[in-house]
Design an enzyme around this catalytic site. Sequence first.
Site, PDB file in Angstrom:
ATOM      1  N   HIS A  80       6.601  15.835  18.303  1.00 35.14           N
ATOM      2  CA  HIS A  80       6.504  15.296  16.947  1.00 35.14           C
ATOM      3  C   HIS A  80       6.742  16.438  15.962  1.00 35.14           C
ATOM      4  CE1 HIS A  80       4.935  13.270  13.384  1.00 35.14           C
ATOM      5  NE2 HIS A  80       4.842  12.146  14.075  1.00 35.14           N
ATOM      6  N   CYS A 123       2.957   3.103  11.990  1.00 34.18           N
ATOM      7  CA  CYS A 123       3.824   3.934  12.817  1.00 34.18           C
ATOM      8  C   CYS A 123       3.456   3.681  14.269  1.00 34.18           C
ATOM      9  CB  CYS A 123       3.711   5.400  12.420  1.00 34.18           C
ATOM     10  SG  CYS A 123       2.024   6.042  12.487  1.00 34.18           S
TER      11      CYS A 123
END
Length: 713
Positions: free
Chosen positions: A635, A29
Site C-alpha cells: 500500500h 475502500c
Amino acid sequence: MNTVTPEPLAEKILRGVGGPENIESLTHCATRLRFQLHDGAKADQAALDALDGVMGTVPQSGDRFQIVIGGAVAGVYSDIMNLPSMSAAGAPRPQSDADVKAEIRAKGRGRYAWLDNFFEYLSDSFRPLLGVLLGASLIIAIASMLDAFGVVDFRSADKSATWVFVDSMWRSVLYFLPIMVAYNAAKKLKIDPWVGASVMAAVMTPNFTGMIGSKTPGVTTHTNATLGTTESVAHVFGLPMQLNDYGGQVFVPLLMVALLALVYKGLKRIFPENVQMVFVPFFSMLIMIPLTAFLIGPMGIWAGNGLGTGLSWLNGHAPIVFAIVIPMLYPFLVPLGLHWPLNALMLVNINTLGYDFIQGPMGTWNFACFGATAGVLLLSLRHREKDMRQTATGALAAGLLGGISEPSLYGIHLRFKRIYPRMLVGCLVGGVIIGILGGVNTKAFAFTSLLTIPVFNPMIKYIIAISAAFFTSMALVYFSDYRTKDERAAVNAERDAAEAAARGEIPAQAAPAEERELVTVGAPAATATATATGTSTAAGSTAGTAPVTEAPAAAEAPVATGPAVELAAPVAGRVIGLGEVEDPVFASRALGEGVGIEPADGRIVSPVDGELITVADTGHAFGIRTANGIEVLIHVGIDTVQMKGEGFDVRVESGRKVSAGDLLAEVDLGAVRAAGHPTVTLLTVLNTAEMSSVEPHTGQDVVAGAPVVTVRR
C-alpha cells in the site's frame, strides 16, 4: 412469546455517526467506511468501537470519520445506503438501474438544450404509463392466444357480452391514453395535471364523439371519394369544427399541453395568489378546450397520420432497410428514453391503418437484448457468479415474460461495454430476416415478449426472426464473455476465495472487486487487535495521534511448521514498525503484521514471487498471493486512494505472475506530498493469523529487494 429482532449493524452505525442528517457523503475502500460528516463531534466513537462487526474507528480532521469493518465492508456499506432513512443524507448511492439510465441520458445530451428538453418531454409523458400499457398488452396476448387455439374469435364483430367485457379491459388503456398522456405531460411541465387531463377529456366525452356521423343539427358528414374516408364537421358558434375520435391519439395531448403550459403560467402571473386556485383552471379550460377542438386536435391528427404515412411508404418501398433500421436504432433510443415517440407512432398506425408494422422489427431488438442477457446468465452459471446469476435471471424473466428491456439494459448491458456490439449483431440478423421475409404486422399494441407472439402476423416469420436475434446475441456473449480476461481472472479468484471461506478453509473477503479499493483473497489479520484501532486517536485528526498499543498478530502463535519465506522491500528507504505509521488501521495490525518504509524513490517493485490478485485502479495498492498461500499487501502512502491515480504510473495488471523485483509502479512522491498525504509504503501479510510467525525487521535503511519480513507458515 414475542421475540425481539436484533437491530442491524447498519442502523447502529448510522445512529453512531449522528444519524443520516449528519452525513455529507459516504464511500468505502478495502476495509473501511469513509464518512464525511457535517459535524464530526456528533459521532459517538466509544459506542461505535463497542459494536460487534466494527474493528475500530478513526476520527480525522475536516469532520472525516473512518470505521474499520474488514472484508465485509462492501456489504455493510450497501446495507447503510439501502436504509430508508438515508434519503435524509447527502450521501451518493450505489448505482441503481435508474442511476445508470440517468448517466447514459446525460452523456447523450447534445449542444441544443431545446432538443434535449423536447425529447425529455416526450419520454416523461409516456414513461409512467409503462405498467398499464404492459398490463393491457398481456391481456391482448392472452386473448390472441385463445383466438389462435380457436377458443374464441377475437376479431369477430358479434362477440358475446363476456368477450366485449374482456375487450374493455385492454381498450380502456389504449382508448383513454390521450387523457393519461395529457396528465403526465402537464405534470412534466409543472402545471396542474388535472387541468391537462380535463381539457383532453372534453373532446372524448360521449356527447362530443356522438356527433360524429350523426344527424345532430349543425353537423354535416361527407365522404372523401379520393381517400375513401368519412369526415364530419360541426358548426359551433358559426365556425366549422372537424370532428375526430381522439381515442388512442397521442400527438394531440402532447401539442395541447405544450400550449396549455404557456396559458396556465401566464394566467398565474396575472391573478393574485389567493384567487389562482379558482380562476387559473377556469380560464385555462375556457381557452384551451375550444383551441383543442377547433385547431390543435385536427392538427395532431394530421401530424400523426403524416408520420405514419411516411413510415408506411418506407416500409412498402424499402422493407429491408426499414426492418434493419428499426432494431438497430432502438438499442440507442431506449437508454436515452427516446423510444416513446416511435411507440406513439405504433398507436397512430393502429388507429389509422388498422395495423402496425413497426412492432415486428422492434421485436428483434428486444429478443437480441434478452439473448445477450441469457448469454450472461449462462456465463454466471458456468463461473458460479451468484450476484450476476440473480441479476440476469430477474432481467431475463422480465424480458421474456413482460417484454421489458430496462432491467437487462440498466442492470447489465450498459455496465459491461463488451455486450452492446454483440447484441447489435443479433439486432442486425433479426432485422435482415424480417426484411427478407416481407415484414411482420400486428393489429394490437403489444410489448414484445414470449406471451405476445400470437398477436404478430405472419407468426412463423416473427418466430424465426426473434429466435435468430436471440440465439445470435446469446452465443456471441457466451463464447466471447462480457468481461475481459483480466476482469474474469480477478472475479474468479475472488469467487474461489469466497467458496473456500464457505467451506471453512479461509475467511472471506466479501467486497466485490469493482466496488473495493483493493480486493484480496483470504483473511484480514487477526481481530484480537481490532479494538485498539482508533481508541488512542485524538478526535479530529490522525496526525500526531497517541501511540497505538501493538498487539501480536495472533493470540497464540502456533509452532513453526515450514521453511522461512523472506519478503523483500518493495521500495528503497528507511524501515519502520507499523506502530510508527500514522494510519491507526495499519498501526493496529488490523490488516496484518508487516513494516512501513519511508521511501527514498518512487520505484515500487514486487516483494515476492506470486500472482497479482488485484491491482487497484488508482495504482496505490497491490495484492499478491504466493504459491504457498502467503497473501501480501503493498500500500503506497496513506489515504492515497483520494488521489484517484494521479501521480501513479502502474506497470502491471491483475492476474499476472510476477517475480520478486519486477516493477509494479512508478510513483511521483512529490505529487503525493503536494496532495497532503504521507508517502510511507506499507508491506503487510494479510493472512497473518494463518501463519506460524511474521517477523518484521525494522530500524534499517534498505534498497529495494532487501529482506524486511520473515514469514513462516
